[in-house]
Design a protein around this motif. Sequence first.
Motif, PDB file in Angstrom:
ATOM      1  N   VAL A   1       0.607  -1.499  -0.052  1.00  0.00           N
ATOM      2  CA  VAL A   1      -0.306   0.049   0.263  1.00  0.00           C
ATOM      3  C   VAL A   1       0.574   1.623  -0.167  1.00  0.00           C
ATOM      4  CG1 VAL A   1      -1.318   1.475   1.935  1.00  0.00           C
ATOM      5  CG2 VAL A   1      -2.028  -0.882   1.176  1.00  0.00           C
ATOM      6  N   MET A   2       1.752   1.060   0.641  1.00  0.00           N
ATOM      7  CA  MET A   2       2.539   2.458   0.605  1.00  0.00           C
ATOM      8  C   MET A   2       3.739   2.607  -0.036  1.00  0.00           C
ATOM      9  SD  MET A   2       3.652   2.942   4.737  1.00  0.00           S
ATOM     10  CE  MET A   2       4.672   0.595   4.853  1.00  0.00           C
ATOM     11  N   ILE A   3       3.904   1.527  -1.097  1.00  0.00           N
ATOM     12  CA  ILE A   3       4.862   1.742  -2.419  1.00  0.00           C
ATOM     13  C   ILE A   3       3.321   2.279  -3.446  1.00  0.00           C
ATOM     14  CG2 ILE A   3       5.551   0.240  -4.080  1.00  0.00           C
ATOM     15  CD1 ILE A   3       6.878  -1.627  -2.178  1.00  0.00           C
ATOM     16  N   GLY A   4       2.410   1.380  -3.575  1.00  0.00           N
ATOM     17  CA  GLY A   4       1.624   2.157  -4.308  1.00  0.00           C
ATOM     18  C   GLY A   4       1.569   3.558  -4.227  1.00  0.00           C
ATOM     19  N   LEU A   5       1.139   4.235  -2.487  1.00  0.00           N
ATOM     20  CA  LEU A   5       1.109   5.203  -2.650  1.00  0.00           C
ATOM     21  C   LEU A   5       2.105   6.168  -2.929  1.00  0.00           C
ATOM     22  CD1 LEU A   5       0.243   7.762  -1.695  1.00  0.00           C
ATOM     23  CD2 LEU A   5       1.012   7.130   0.530  1.00  0.00           C
ATOM     24  N   GLY A   6       3.465   5.674  -3.317  1.00  0.00           N
ATOM     25  CA  GLY A   6       4.092   6.496  -3.787  1.00  0.00           C
ATOM     26  C   GLY A   6       4.256   6.669  -5.175  1.00  0.00           C
ATOM     27  N   TYR A   7       4.158   5.607  -5.989  1.00  0.00           N
ATOM     28  CA  TYR A   7       3.904   4.998  -6.698  1.00  0.00           C
ATOM     29  C   TYR A   7       3.169   5.968  -7.486  1.00  0.00           C
ATOM     30  CZ  TYR A   7       3.287   3.262 -12.004  1.00  0.00           C
ATOM     31  OH  TYR A   7       2.978   3.235 -12.755  1.00  0.00           O
ATOM     32  N   LEU A  46       8.509   6.524   4.178  1.00  0.00           N
ATOM     33  CA  LEU A  46       9.373   6.819   3.020  1.00  0.00           C
ATOM     34  C   LEU A  46       9.803   6.577   3.069  1.00  0.00           C
ATOM     35  CD1 LEU A  46      10.711  10.319   5.647  1.00  0.00           C
ATOM     36  CD2 LEU A  46       9.228  10.580   3.918  1.00  0.00           C
ATOM     37  N   SER A  47      10.495   5.314   3.100  1.00  0.00           N
ATOM     38  CA  SER A  47      11.113   4.267   2.536  1.00  0.00           C
ATOM     39  C   SER A  47      10.633   3.420   1.179  1.00  0.00           C
ATOM     40  CB  SER A  47      11.967   2.585   3.543  1.00  0.00           C
ATOM     41  OG  SER A  47      12.585   3.474   4.744  1.00  0.00           O
ATOM     42  N   MET A  48       9.749   2.756   1.547  1.00  0.00           N
ATOM     43  CA  MET A  48       8.577   2.455   1.004  1.00  0.00           C
ATOM     44  C   MET A  48       7.818   3.221  -0.142  1.00  0.00           C
ATOM     45  SD  MET A  48       8.101  -0.922   1.380  1.00  0.00           S
ATOM     46  CE  MET A  48       9.622  -0.281   1.848  1.00  0.00           C
ATOM     47  N   ILE A  49       7.996   4.808  -0.052  1.00  0.00           N
ATOM     48  CA  ILE A  49       7.413   5.841  -1.123  1.00  0.00           C
ATOM     49  C   ILE A  49       8.601   5.551  -1.734  1.00  0.00           C
ATOM     50  CG2 ILE A  49       6.565   8.124  -0.909  1.00  0.00           C
ATOM     51  CD1 ILE A  49       4.857   8.100   1.358  1.00  0.00           C
ATOM     52  N   PHE A  50       9.566   6.231  -1.331  1.00  0.00           N
ATOM     53  CA  PHE A  50      10.800   5.990  -2.228  1.00  0.00           C
ATOM     54  C   PHE A  50      10.594   4.792  -3.168  1.00  0.00           C
ATOM     55  CE2 PHE A  50      15.243   4.337  -3.237  1.00  0.00           C
ATOM     56  CZ  PHE A  50      15.618   5.506  -3.936  1.00  0.00           C
ATOM     57  N   ILE A  51      10.287   3.752  -2.309  1.00  0.00           N
ATOM     58  CA  ILE A  51      10.726   2.186  -3.640  1.00  0.00           C
ATOM     59  C   ILE A  51       9.089   2.462  -4.684  1.00  0.00           C
ATOM     60  CG2 ILE A  51       9.383  -0.317  -4.070  1.00  0.00           C
ATOM     61  CD1 ILE A  51      12.947   0.252  -2.588  1.00  0.00           C
ATOM     62  N   GLY A  52       7.997   3.251  -4.218  1.00  0.00           N
ATOM     63  CA  GLY A  52       6.913   3.903  -5.481  1.00  0.00           C
ATOM     64  C   GLY A  52       7.951   4.772  -6.452  1.00  0.00           C
ATOM     65  N   THR A  53       8.265   5.520  -5.884  1.00  0.00           N
ATOM     66  CA  THR A  53       8.860   6.245  -6.989  1.00  0.00           C
ATOM     67  C   THR A  53      10.076   6.324  -8.115  1.00  0.00           C
ATOM     68  OG1 THR A  53      10.400   7.274  -5.309  1.00  0.00           O
ATOM     69  CG2 THR A  53       8.436   8.646  -5.397  1.00  0.00           C
ATOM     70  N   ALA A  54      11.031   5.022  -7.537  1.00  0.00           N
ATOM     71  CA  ALA A  54      12.018   4.296  -7.790  1.00  0.00           C
ATOM     72  C   ALA A  54      11.472   3.598  -9.327  1.00  0.00           C
ATOM     73  CB  ALA A  54      12.657   3.442  -7.397  1.00  0.00           C
TER      74      ALA A  54
END
Length: 315
Positions: A16-22, A208-216
């Motif tokens: 969910v957090m990765i998806g948010l960043g993406y 923040l780590s998961m949001i970063f992965i989403g942006t990557a």
Amino acid sequence: MAVFIRSVSGVLIILVMIGLGYVLSRRGWFDDQAPKLIARLVTQIALPAYMISTITAKFSAETLKKTLPDLRFPIVSMLIMFGLSIIAFHAFRINPKHRGLFESMFLNSNTVFVGLPVNEALFGPKSLPFVLVYYMANTTFFWTLGVYLIQRDGQGAAKFDLKQTLQKIFSPPLLGFILGVLLVLLDIQLPGWIMQDFQYIGGLTIPLSMIFIGTAIAGAGLQNVHVDRDSLGILLGRFIVAPVLMGLLVLPTSMPILMKQVFILQAAMPVMTNAPVVAKLYRADADYAAIMVTETTLLSLVVIPILMVIVQHVA
């Protein structure tokens, strides 16, 4: 079944957090500099505070003294993985221009941006010492051997800079870990208000780590994800060879079951997010590295629940 459901739940938490960043990245919330800023906030501010607050709050001197000697298992595993990476390079007939990147990504895993949140979600704070023991070995190998290999791709004749390498190894997260360990071993109590600050700031680490992965992932582009010889070797190395090797090393020992589980999971984490950054710095194929970060991160969300079930039955 309960283990599988818990594993899936843990993965969904970070998904969910990765998806948010993406999604935020795709909607234009972040410019080109935002991922760098998030990464710096995590590695230089939030993660060191998280190390100090968690270690001093959750662990005793006795626990740490028993844990640190097991650093030898990740070290031995990575040395063997390096030898296997050379064999895999020839076996899969990898593009010679990708040799250094291939061997580095085959060898090192993402122990912080993915490994830490995954273990936190699955096992809770009690897994942190074991996560950090693996992290110490992994970060040392990446910023020495891993960077040397990537640099060789881009410049042909790689140079080893001892001062720069030591600065990378003794990074803020590792210094935070060392400080936390010293505070526990020396039985030093910091003022309560300082510890509260560390706790609040450290709480930024996982989201923040998961949001970063989403942006990557958004930056690499899902349309670029594909499987060929250069990627298949990395996928097999990260998700089959590395955890199997670690399992062979730790399962026969008398170390705590949780430590065995954490070490095996850490070995199976995706490619280091630093790989594309280092590749770009040394004019290696940064696009190849970014695609492998994306592919392995996405696939890890499927592999982790399966691996958890297997580990629970054999550990």
